[in-house]
Design an enzyme around this catalytic site. Structure first.
Site, short mmCIF file in Angstrom:
data_model
loop_
_atom_site.label_atom_id
_atom_site.label_comp_id
_atom_site.label_asym_id
_atom_site.label_seq_id
_atom_site.Cartn_x
_atom_site.Cartn_y
_atom_site.Cartn_z
N ASN A 9 1.33 -7.54 3.06
CA ASN A 9 -0.01 -7.16 3.38
C ASN A 9 0.23 -6.51 4.74
O ASN A 9 -0.76 -5.44 4.94
CB ASN A 9 -0.71 -8.40 3.64
CG ASN A 9 -1.32 -8.99 2.40
OD1 ASN A 9 -1.77 -8.06 1.75
ND2 ASN A 9 -1.65 -10.21 2.60
N ASP A 21 4.91 -19.34 -5.41
CA ASP A 21 4.46 -18.69 -4.23
C ASP A 21 5.21 -17.37 -3.90
O ASP A 21 6.56 -17.25 -4.05
CB ASP A 21 4.36 -19.65 -2.92
CG ASP A 21 4.13 -18.98 -1.62
OD1 ASP A 21 2.68 -19.70 -1.59
OD2 ASP A 21 4.45 -18.20 -1.15
N GLU A 34 -1.54 -16.60 -2.24
CA GLU A 34 -0.31 -16.03 -2.97
C GLU A 34 0.09 -17.24 -3.75
O GLU A 34 1.52 -16.95 -4.14
CB GLU A 34 0.40 -15.36 -2.04
CG GLU A 34 0.38 -15.42 -0.50
CD GLU A 34 0.81 -16.38 -0.25
OE1 GLU A 34 0.06 -17.66 -0.23
OE2 GLU A 34 2.15 -16.88 -0.04
N HIS A 85 -4.04 -4.90 2.92
CA HIS A 85 -4.51 -5.89 1.87
C HIS A 85 -4.73 -5.33 0.61
O HIS A 85 -4.61 -6.23 -0.43
CB HIS A 85 -5.79 -6.37 2.71
CG HIS A 85 -6.10 -7.97 2.36
ND1 HIS A 85 -6.86 -8.22 1.28
CD2 HIS A 85 -5.44 -8.99 2.95
CE1 HIS A 85 -6.93 -9.60 1.41
NE2 HIS A 85 -6.10 -9.98 2.40
N ASP A 105 -3.53 -6.96 -2.88
CA ASP A 105 -4.38 -7.43 -3.90
C ASP A 105 -3.73 -6.61 -5.35
O ASP A 105 -3.59 -7.62 -6.31
CB ASP A 105 -5.65 -7.06 -3.86
CG ASP A 105 -6.56 -7.76 -2.83
OD1 ASP A 105 -5.90 -8.72 -2.45
OD2 ASP A 105 -7.42 -7.39 -2.67
N1 LIG Z 1 -3.81 -9.07 -0.46
C1 LIG Z 1 -4.15 -10.46 -0.34
N2 LIG Z 1 -3.53 -11.20 0.47
C2 LIG Z 1 -3.65 -12.63 0.63
C3 LIG Z 1 -4.42 -12.83 -0.65
N3 LIG Z 1 -4.81 -14.47 -0.27
C4 LIG Z 1 -3.69 -14.99 0.66
N4 LIG Z 1 -3.22 -13.63 1.24
C5 LIG Z 1 -2.22 -13.37 2.25
O1 LIG Z 1 -1.02 -14.20 1.90
C6 LIG Z 1 -0.24 -14.40 3.19
C7 LIG Z 1 0.31 -15.69 3.11
O2 LIG Z 1 1.08 -15.75 4.35
P1 LIG Z 1 2.01 -17.07 4.71
O3 LIG Z 1 1.20 -18.21 4.22
O4 LIG Z 1 2.35 -16.93 5.86
O5 LIG Z 1 3.08 -16.90 3.66
P2 LIG Z 1 4.40 -15.73 3.36
O6 LIG Z 1 4.22 -14.77 4.25
O7 LIG Z 1 4.10 -15.42 1.94
O8 LIG Z 1 5.66 -16.65 3.75
P3 LIG Z 1 6.22 -17.64 2.74
O9 LIG Z 1 5.39 -18.34 1.78
O10 LIG Z 1 6.60 -18.89 3.71
O11 LIG Z 1 7.33 -16.93 2.23
C8 LIG Z 1 -1.22 -13.95 4.09
O12 LIG Z 1 -0.82 -12.76 4.87
C9 LIG Z 1 -2.66 -13.87 3.56
O13 LIG Z 1 -3.40 -12.91 4.12
C10 LIG Z 1 -5.10 -12.33 -1.29
O14 LIG Z 1 -6.10 -12.52 -2.16
N5 LIG Z 1 -4.92 -10.91 -1.44
#
Ligand SMILES: Nc1nc2c(ncn2[C@@H]2O[C@H](COP(=O)(O)OP(=O)(O)OP(=O)(O)O)[C@@H](O)[C@H]2O)c(=O)[nH]1
Length: 325
Positions: free
Chosen positions: A214, A206, A249, A219, A223
């Site tokens: 983001n 992850d 992610e 966003h 991507d």
């Molecule tokens: N650009 C983009 N962002 C995504 C996608 N899918 C999920 N995300 C973003 O990934 C982020 C995941 O956030 P969190 O679950 O808080 O995880 P994190 O910020 O990586 O924190 P940790 O995993 O705890 O290190 C969110 O802001 C989602 O919007 C995608 O397909 N594209």
């Protein structure tokens, strides 16, 4: 998690089961009528057809194998039609139409055309010898038209089916296998591992603090990072490892044949690679990973849950690291 259960039958199984079952049931009354009328030759042929079709039904019902069963059923349809026409005369040619349609259900479009042509070549000498030319030509032209219509339809259906398979199993952003493909692969892998006592290890990883990336860059930049990350990792993998997007992610590596140590080394090398690669300027992108080797008789959900727990540990340990479970 939606996982296909072994109780679910494929479309091809339903097709072969329906055709074999319906054919056996349709021919059975003819066997009874012909036996009562003392027409023993054709009655024995009908009995042979009923028994063969019932056997194919039973075989597919028990084994779920359709390729060979469909092929044999197609041969049976053509042979029974040919012998029926030879024994009972040209009136029986009406059965050539449902047989032609059945061929396209049972075989690939090109094989079905080949079977149709063989059927036509076998039937033609009798038809042209025993019926007026206009009747024989009518049969040849109308049955060929039936074959052509079926070919066009079956070919289009197969192409669309193949397209749908790709669309339903791949992640539109990164092009790798999606959650559905991952579920199927995990189910297949656990079945294989339990049958063959093999080894296999999951690496669930992850991106760290991806929300911040983001928020800072938008966003669409996020991507692009996901796409670049997948490209970066994919070129490092050998054929034994398959990469899936678990969601957001989060990604899963299914390493068939790798034990915990080997998969941990791979995960660590990927972590270092991501850390040392500039996926976006001004940001240091890192990943955390949880690794779990398969334990006998585990379900896919239990296996994945252990990898998820290890990933949770890696996140709690400060991120940018790998943990084993
Ligand atoms: N650009 C983009 N962002 C995504 C996608 N899918 C999920 N995300 C973003 O990934 C982020 C995941 O956030 P969190 O679950 O808080 O995880 P994190 O910020 O990586 O924190 P940790 O995993 O705890 O290190 C969110 O802001 C989602 O919007 C995608 O397909 N594209």
């Amino acid at each position: 998690m939606t996982i296909l259960t072994s109780a679910q039958r494929t479309t091809q199984e339903y097709i072969v089961l329906s055709l074999a079952g319906a054919s056996a049931l349709c021919i059975l009354p003819f066997f009874i009528m012909r036996s009562l009328a003392g027409e023993w030759a054709i009655a024995i042929l009908d009995l042979f057809a009923v028994c063969s079709m019932s056997s194919i039904y039973w075989y597919v019902f028990r084994t779920r194998e359709t390729k060979m069963a469909g092929f044999i059923l197609a041969i049976l349809c053509v042979v029974v039609l040919f012998v029926t026409v030879s024994l009972k005369g040209m009136a029986q040619l009406v059965w050539a139409y449902p047989v032609t349609v059945a061929l396209f259900f049972l075989l690939s479009p090109y094989k079905a055309v080949l079977f149709y042509l063989v059927m036509l070549v076998c039937l033609s000498p009798g038809i042209f010898a025993k019926t007026p030319l206009i009747t024989a030509l009518s049969f040849v032209i109308s049955s060929t038209a039936t074959m052509v219509f079926n070919f066009v339809f079956a070919k289009r259906m197969r192409d669309q089916q193949a397209q749908l398979m790709v669309l339903s199993s791949s992640d539109p952003l990164t092009g790798i296998g999606n959650r559905r493909a991952m579920d199927d692969a995990l189910l297949d892998e656990t079945v294989r591992l339990n049958a063959m006592h093999g080894i296999s290890t999951l690496v669930l990883f992850d991106l760290d603090h991806f929300k911040v990336i983001n928020d800072n860059h938008g966003h669409s930049e996020g991507d692009k990072i996901l796409i670049q990350l997948v490209q970066l990792i994919q070129v490092q993998l050998d054929k034994s490892c398959r990469l899936f997007r678990y969601g957001g992610e989060e990604f899963l590596l299914l390493c068939s044949g790798k034990n915990l140590t080997e998969a941990s080394e791979l995960a660590e090398s990927l972590r270092v690679l991501v850390q040392n690669t500039s996926l976006i300027s001004e940001e240091n992108i890192t990943i955390s990973a949880g690794i779990a080797e398969y334990s006998a008789n585990e379900t896919p959900e239990q296996w994945l849950e252990r990898a998820d727990n290890a990933l949770y540990e890696a996140k709690n340990a400060g991120r940018n690291c790998c943990k084993q479970h």
